[in-house]
Design a protein around this motif. Structure first.
Motif, PDB file in Angstrom:
ATOM      1  N   ASP A 139      16.362   2.783  13.620  1.00 43.47           N
ATOM      2  CA  ASP A 139      16.384   1.364  13.264  1.00 43.47           C
ATOM      3  C   ASP A 139      15.380   1.028  12.167  1.00 43.47           C
ATOM      4  O   ASP A 139      15.047  -0.139  11.958  1.00 43.47           O
ATOM      5  CB  ASP A 139      16.102   0.508  14.508  1.00 43.47           C
ATOM      6  CG  ASP A 139      17.270   0.523  15.474  1.00 43.47           C
ATOM      7  OD1 ASP A 139      18.374   0.932  15.065  1.00 43.47           O
ATOM      8  OD2 ASP A 139      17.086   0.128  16.648  1.00 43.47           O
ATOM      9  N   LEU A 140      14.936   2.044  11.449  1.00 46.45           N
ATOM     10  CA  LEU A 140      13.987   1.797  10.370  1.00 46.45           C
ATOM     11  C   LEU A 140      14.568   0.910   9.276  1.00 46.45           C
ATOM     12  O   LEU A 140      13.826   0.207   8.578  1.00 46.45           O
ATOM     13  CB  LEU A 140      13.515   3.125   9.757  1.00 46.45           C
ATOM     14  CG  LEU A 140      12.160   3.650  10.242  1.00 46.45           C
ATOM     15  CD1 LEU A 140      11.848   4.984   9.596  1.00 46.45           C
ATOM     16  CD2 LEU A 140      11.059   2.640   9.956  1.00 46.45           C
ATOM     17  N   ASP A 141      15.890   0.932   9.112  1.00 44.36           N
ATOM     18  CA  ASP A 141      16.505   0.081   8.099  1.00 44.36           C
ATOM     19  C   ASP A 141      16.296  -1.399   8.408  1.00 44.36           C
ATOM     20  O   ASP A 141      16.332  -2.248   7.509  1.00 44.36           O
ATOM     21  CB  ASP A 141      17.996   0.388   7.983  1.00 44.36           C
ATOM     22  CG  ASP A 141      18.742   0.146   9.284  1.00 44.36           C
ATOM     23  OD1 ASP A 141      18.229   0.545  10.357  1.00 44.36           O
ATOM     24  OD2 ASP A 141      19.841  -0.437   9.247  1.00 44.36           O
ATOM     25  N   LEU A 142      16.061  -1.729   9.680  1.00 37.34           N
ATOM     26  CA  LEU A 142      15.750  -3.095  10.079  1.00 37.34           C
ATOM     27  C   LEU A 142      14.244  -3.325  10.182  1.00 37.34           C
ATOM     28  O   LEU A 142      13.721  -4.348   9.726  1.00 37.34           O
ATOM     29  CB  LEU A 142      16.392  -3.408  11.442  1.00 37.34           C
ATOM     30  CG  LEU A 142      17.912  -3.291  11.552  1.00 37.34           C
ATOM     31  CD1 LEU A 142      18.337  -3.472  13.001  1.00 37.34           C
ATOM     32  CD2 LEU A 142      18.601  -4.328  10.671  1.00 37.34           C
ATOM     33  N   ILE A 143      13.551  -2.372  10.770  1.00 37.79           N
ATOM     34  CA  ILE A 143      12.136  -2.559  11.093  1.00 37.79           C
ATOM     35  C   ILE A 143      11.261  -2.529   9.838  1.00 37.79           C
ATOM     36  O   ILE A 143      10.342  -3.343   9.691  1.00 37.79           O
ATOM     37  CB  ILE A 143      11.670  -1.485  12.095  1.00 37.79           C
ATOM     38  CG1 ILE A 143      12.434  -1.644  13.421  1.00 37.79           C
ATOM     39  CG2 ILE A 143      10.174  -1.573  12.335  1.00 37.79           C
ATOM     40  CD1 ILE A 143      12.188  -0.531  14.420  1.00 37.79           C
ATOM     41  N   ALA A 144      11.547  -1.599   8.927  1.00 39.49           N
ATOM     42  CA  ALA A 144      10.695  -1.477   7.735  1.00 39.49           C
ATOM     43  C   ALA A 144      10.694  -2.745   6.877  1.00 39.49           C
ATOM     44  O   ALA A 144       9.621  -3.226   6.477  1.00 39.49           O
ATOM     45  CB  ALA A 144      11.112  -0.255   6.915  1.00 39.49           C
ATOM     46  N   PRO A 145      11.854  -3.340   6.552  1.00 37.58           N
ATOM     47  CA  PRO A 145      11.823  -4.591   5.778  1.00 37.58           C
ATOM     48  C   PRO A 145      11.102  -5.723   6.507  1.00 37.58           C
ATOM     49  O   PRO A 145      10.419  -6.542   5.880  1.00 37.58           O
ATOM     50  CB  PRO A 145      13.307  -4.919   5.572  1.00 37.58           C
ATOM     51  CG  PRO A 145      14.013  -3.626   5.740  1.00 37.58           C
ATOM     52  CD  PRO A 145      13.238  -2.875   6.751  1.00 37.58           C
ATOM     53  N   MET A 146      11.240  -5.769   7.832  1.00 30.91           N
ATOM     54  CA  MET A 146      10.538  -6.803   8.588  1.00 30.91           C
ATOM     55  C   MET A 146       9.032  -6.552   8.566  1.00 30.91           C
ATOM     56  O   MET A 146       8.230  -7.491   8.477  1.00 30.91           O
ATOM     57  CB  MET A 146      11.053  -6.852  10.026  1.00 30.91           C
ATOM     58  CG  MET A 146      12.488  -7.327  10.157  1.00 30.91           C
ATOM     59  SD  MET A 146      13.003  -7.566  11.874  1.00 30.91           S
ATOM     60  CE  MET A 146      12.076  -9.042  12.329  1.00 30.91           C
ATOM     61  N   ALA A 147       8.639  -5.277   8.652  1.00 32.13           N
ATOM     62  CA  ALA A 147       7.211  -4.955   8.586  1.00 32.13           C
ATOM     63  C   ALA A 147       6.615  -5.380   7.250  1.00 32.13           C
ATOM     64  O   ALA A 147       5.473  -5.841   7.185  1.00 32.13           O
ATOM     65  CB  ALA A 147       7.008  -3.459   8.821  1.00 32.13           C
ATOM     66  N   ALA A 148       7.396  -5.241   6.174  1.00 25.60           N
ATOM     67  CA  ALA A 148       6.916  -5.647   4.853  1.00 25.60           C
ATOM     68  C   ALA A 148       6.657  -7.142   4.780  1.00 25.60           C
ATOM     69  O   ALA A 148       5.852  -7.605   3.966  1.00 25.60           O
ATOM     70  CB  ALA A 148       7.933  -5.235   3.788  1.00 25.60           C
ATOM     71  N   GLU A 149       7.318  -7.906   5.642  1.00 23.60           N
ATOM     72  CA  GLU A 149       7.126  -9.353   5.700  1.00 23.60           C
ATOM     73  C   GLU A 149       6.189  -9.751   6.837  1.00 23.60           C
ATOM     74  O   GLU A 149       6.131 -10.913   7.230  1.00 23.60           O
ATOM     75  CB  GLU A 149       8.478 -10.049   5.874  1.00 23.60           C
ATOM     76  CG  GLU A 149       9.455  -9.800   4.730  1.00 23.60           C
ATOM     77  CD  GLU A 149      10.802 -10.469   4.969  1.00 23.60           C
ATOM     78  OE1 GLU A 149      10.867 -11.413   5.794  1.00 23.60           O
ATOM     79  OE2 GLU A 149      11.787 -10.066   4.335  1.00 23.60           O
ATOM     80  N   HIS A 150       5.480  -8.780   7.414  1.00 23.84           N
ATOM     81  CA  HIS A 150       4.528  -9.018   8.516  1.00 23.84           C
ATOM     82  C   HIS A 150       5.236  -9.582   9.746  1.00 23.84           C
ATOM     83  O   HIS A 150       4.739 -10.490  10.412  1.00 23.84           O
ATOM     84  CB  HIS A 150       3.410  -9.965   8.080  1.00 23.84           C
ATOM     85  CG  HIS A 150       2.690  -9.518   6.849  1.00 23.84           C
ATOM     86  ND1 HIS A 150       1.832  -8.433   6.837  1.00 23.84           N
ATOM     87  CD2 HIS A 150       2.715  -9.980   5.575  1.00 23.84           C
ATOM     88  CE1 HIS A 150       1.356  -8.260   5.618  1.00 23.84           C
ATOM     89  NE2 HIS A 150       1.882  -9.176   4.821  1.00 23.84           N
TER      90      HIS A 150
END
Length: 364
Positions: free
Chosen positions: A182-193
């Protein structure tokens, strides 16, 4: 008459050895030696049986978010897509919840799983209420949200998809490498804190991990998951929980390996043995560490005021007494020396926007 000795046997791939009766059971049945050798014959036959299959039942839930006001827990809300957990961690404090389903906290907790198939739809309704105010949501706090059945059911992914749509912050904790899918979802969200992940690494000893957590990812694989998440820009923490005296004694080595892999925050708890977890853990000790079982339980009692467990908010996570203080000192000294917890992972609550109806996209 002296009590009959009832032998128990480890079951390959499972943490518990028995279907221990739960606390609401009206009766409890035990094998006994009738003098004709039937007990030994039964044990031999049990060893020849095929592996226990995992059963999945589906549940339509009415609510998803669990409110938390416990003073010793850092998050306000949590959700769990599954009841029961195939990882089979013998120490899991959530095992007694299966008692409310009239199922055993022992083998049933690992083999009879409940999937909340409408979790995303109900969560959408709850997030969409006019009275809803965003707060940090912790996923997988009771049972692992990335246990093996997630591969097919993808309930955790459906939750994260909704949280991404609504820009709602969350953190999750897991022992599974499946989180990488699920990194395709989690990584972009992490970039937005908006996202953080905590990976539990109880020990670096693979043989011990197979006994403690028989169907969870191997320790080296969890470290690789930490590295993968960190390289993708996801804030990663490591949980070195639970600490069990004279069982997992490599806390410092785990912290060093997790730091090298990319984790930058860390926490620990000591073993908790509420309700049926205590007899299950004692069975596990009798199977795997009979020579030191009494010593291990004596240290646990020392941390729990002479009992198997004390639910007092002030001490339930870390224990009390000399032994608990020694564990605390070890953790704090190692974490400070290595560099953990110098920067707090801050998630953004301001970006939340209520969801539209199911299947309805946003124009903005």
């Amino acid at each position: 008459m002296p009590a009959a000795h009832i032998p128990i046997h480890a079951i390959k791939g499972r943490g518990a050895a028995t279907r221990l009766a739960h606390r609401f059971s009206r009766d409890e049945r035990n094998a006994f030696d009738d003098g004709w050798g039937t007990l030994e014959e039964g044990a031999a036959e049990a060893e020849e049986l095929p592996p226990l299959a995992t059963e999945v039942r589906f549940e339509d839930v009415k609510s998803v978010l669990n409110e938390n006001d416990s003073p010793d827990i850092s998050f306000d809300r949590s959700l769990n897509p599954y009841r029961g957990c195939e990882h089979g961690c013998i120490y899991c404090f959530a095992r007694p919840t299966h008692s409310y389903l009239n199922l055993s906290p022992g083998l049933d907790f690992e083999t009879r799983l409940i999937a909340k198939r409408n979790i995303a739809e109900v969560l959408r309704t709850e997030l969409g209420r006019k009275s809803y105010r965003p707060s940090h949501v912790a996923i997988g706090t009771a049972t692992d949200c990335y246990q093996p059945i997630e591969r097919e059911l993808r309930l955790t992914r459906s939750v994260i998809e909704l949280l991404k749509e609504t820009h709602h912050p969350f953190a999750l904790v897991t022992k599974s490498s499946a989180v990488e899918r699920d990194l395709d979802l989690i990584a972009p969200m992490a970039a937005e804190h908006l996202a953080a992940v905590y990976v539990t690494v109880t020990t670096l000893d693979g043989e011990l991990a197979r006994k403690l957590e028989p169907r969870a990812a191997a320790p080296h694989r969890r470290l690789r998951t930490i590295r993968t998440l960190a390289e993708a820009g996801v804030p990663v923490g490591v949980s070195v929980a639970p600490q069990i005296p004279f069982v997992n004694e490599d806390m410092e080595q785990v912290l060093e390996a997790a730091w090298a892999a990319g984790a930058r925050s860390a926490f620990y708890t000591v073993i908790r043995l509420p309700w049926e977890v205590a007899p299950l853990f004692k069975e596990w000790l009798a199977l795997h560490y009979p020579q030191r079982a009494d010593r291990i339980m004596a240290r646990i009692h020392e941390m729990r005021g002479g009992k198997d467990y004390d639910a007092d908010f002030a001490t339930r996570m870390k224990g009390s007494g000399l032994w608990a203080d020694l564990i605390r000192q070890r953790f704090e000294k190692a974490a400070n020396r290595i560099g953990f917890n110098r920067e707090r992972i801050a998630l953004d609550l301001s970006a939340f926007r209520p969801p539209g109806a199911a299947g309805q996209g946003s124009l903005f």
